[in-house]
Enzyme design. Structure first.
Site, PDB file in Angstrom:
ATOM      1  N   SER A 138       0.840  -1.197   0.000  1.00 53.28           N
ATOM      2  CA  SER A 138       0.000   0.000   0.000  1.00 53.28           C
ATOM      3  C   SER A 138       0.881   1.255   0.000  1.00 53.28           C
ATOM      4  O   SER A 138       1.739   1.408  -0.860  1.00 53.28           O
ATOM      5  CB  SER A 138      -0.954  -0.047   1.201  1.00 53.28           C
ATOM      6  OG  SER A 138      -1.919   0.977   1.141  1.00 53.28           O
ATOM      7  N   ASP A 198      -9.749  -3.236  -6.005  1.00 50.95           N
ATOM      8  CA  ASP A 198      -8.891  -2.295  -5.293  1.00 50.95           C
ATOM      9  C   ASP A 198      -8.797  -1.010  -6.114  1.00 50.95           C
ATOM     10  O   ASP A 198      -8.515  -1.050  -7.313  1.00 50.95           O
ATOM     11  CB  ASP A 198      -7.499  -2.915  -5.115  1.00 50.95           C
ATOM     12  CG  ASP A 198      -6.529  -2.046  -4.354  1.00 50.95           C
ATOM     13  OD1 ASP A 198      -6.935  -0.977  -3.856  1.00 50.95           O
ATOM     14  OD2 ASP A 198      -5.351  -2.434  -4.254  1.00 50.95           O
ATOM     15  N   HIS A 203      -7.856  -4.566  -1.420  1.00 48.07           N
ATOM     16  CA  HIS A 203      -6.753  -3.849  -0.784  1.00 48.07           C
ATOM     17  C   HIS A 203      -6.577  -4.333   0.663  1.00 48.07           C
ATOM     18  O   HIS A 203      -7.515  -4.327   1.445  1.00 48.07           O
ATOM     19  CB  HIS A 203      -7.026  -2.349  -0.794  1.00 48.07           C
ATOM     20  CG  HIS A 203      -5.810  -1.526  -0.540  1.00 48.07           C
ATOM     21  ND1 HIS A 203      -4.962  -1.133  -1.548  1.00 48.07           N
ATOM     22  CD2 HIS A 203      -5.283  -1.025   0.604  1.00 48.07           C
ATOM     23  CE1 HIS A 203      -3.975  -0.426  -1.034  1.00 48.07           C
ATOM     24  NE2 HIS A 203      -4.143  -0.349   0.267  1.00 48.07           N
TER      25      HIS A 203
END
Length: 354
Positions: free
Chosen positions: A140, A294, A324
């Site tokens: 991320s 995502d 995600h």
């Protein structure tokens, strides 16, 4: 977390503080296969995971930069991820406990990660690590940091070259929030489109009133649209990723005031996908994980193409049923997802091949 947003609106505590408390409160079991040690790398807190099994030579090193949009996340929160990588790949893993915003404003997080990377590269042999086999890894916004650190390291002739970079569903650009993945997955947990940008603005210590204009693209002047368009165009995204729906957005009305306020989003420490080709073509071999459900899926796809266009070897793993944060939940028992473990095993196999 809806409750966290309610608490912030009531003035009880900031949303990020409540999320930290929730996520940090699930410690893992002891691990009989690893030596685990808390250290400081040039004043930056790190945790080192070292396999107990003797090695015939120096091991690979993995520098892990955790996600959390610069405000959430910790060594403890990523304990399971780092242990899994260390055990399964027989590598020395170093998790970096970089300082968080808002207490420590952006770009403190980047500088802490770069400091830890330089220290690890210069002292690798002290930890039984081959300095030519160090991998920079992150998920991320930790993937953002990993990409930015790797880009900065290419100019450091005094250091060994990073062997590879690994990025899990990275956020890589703040120019276009209307790519197909943003349109398709804007309301898909855990990273909702508007929440992602809200947290991003908090990370940069910017007012949330900027969000509407940035979502529309009003912060991007025409010259930058032309420059970045060749890298960020939806035409660079394979057609199969548009099947679930994509509508080209209407042209945004440029706001010079918004551009001035939002200017940090164009820095490559925040948007590594905007780095010049002269930098990109020097990057190491790369492994990219993307998830279908995502919002930042297409950042990963665009980064893949940019790297390949510049001659960088790329291994790509797409989690077709993933979202995600899928990999973060590995080894969490009933709340773990098989797709996350499959993806992580592919990452481990890539590391073992280096």
């Amino acid at each position: 977390m809806a409750e966290a947003r309610i608490f912030e609106k009531l003035g009880i505590c900031k949303e990020v503080y409540l999320i930290r408390t929730f996520l940090y409160g699930i410690p893992p079991r002891n691990d009989a296969k690893l030596f685990i040690e808390d250290l400081k790398f040039a004043k930056v807190p790190v945790r080192v995971y070292h396999p107990k099994v003797p090695s015939a030579g120096r091991r690979r090193g993995v520098l892990y930069l955790h996600g959390g949009i610069g405000q959430i996340g910790s060594i403890r929160m990523y304990e399971r991820v780092c242990r899994f990588i260390a055990r399964r790949s027989d590598s020395v893993v170093v998790c970096v406990g970089y300082r968080l915003a808002p207490e420590h404003p952006y770009p403190t997080q980047f500088w802490d990660c770069l400091t830890a990377a330089v220290h690890f590269m210069t002292t690798a042999e002290d930890y039984g690590v081959d300095p030519t086999r160090i991998i920079i890894c992150g998920d991320s916004s930790g993937g953002t940091l990993a990409a930015a650190v790797c880009q900065t390291l290419v100019s450091r002739t005094d250091l060994p070259k990073a062997r590879a970079q690994i990025v899990f569903y990275p956020f890589l650009q703040a120019v276009d929030f209307n790519l197909p993945s943003y349109q398709q997955n804007g309301s898909v947990p855990v990273l909702l489109k508007k929440r992602a940008l809200t947290l991003g603005m908090q990370y940069l210590n910017k007012d949330s009133s900027l969000i509407k204009g940035i979502l529309e693209g009003s912060h991007v002047p025409e010259d930058l649209k032309l420059k970045f368009g060749k890298w960020l165009s939806p035409d660079n995204i394979p057609v199969e990723f548009k099947i679930r729906g994509y509508k080209p957005p209407a042209p945004a009305t440029y706001s010079e005031e918004l551009y001035a306020l939002a200017k940090p989003v164009f820095e490559t420490t925040f948007s590594p996908l905007l780095a010049e080709d002269a930098i990109v073509r020097q990057l190491p071999e790369t492994f990219i994980v993307t998830c279908e459900y995502d919002v930042v899926r297409d950042d990963g796809l665009l980064y893949k193409k940019r790297l390949e266009d510049n001659g960088i070897p790329v291994t790509w793993y797409h989690v077709e049923d993933g979202f995600h944060g899928t990999l973060f939940l590995i080894d969490y028992g009933y709340i773990s997802f098989p797709c996350g473990k499959r993806a992580m095993l592919n990452v481990v196999n890539f590391i073992k091949g280096l």
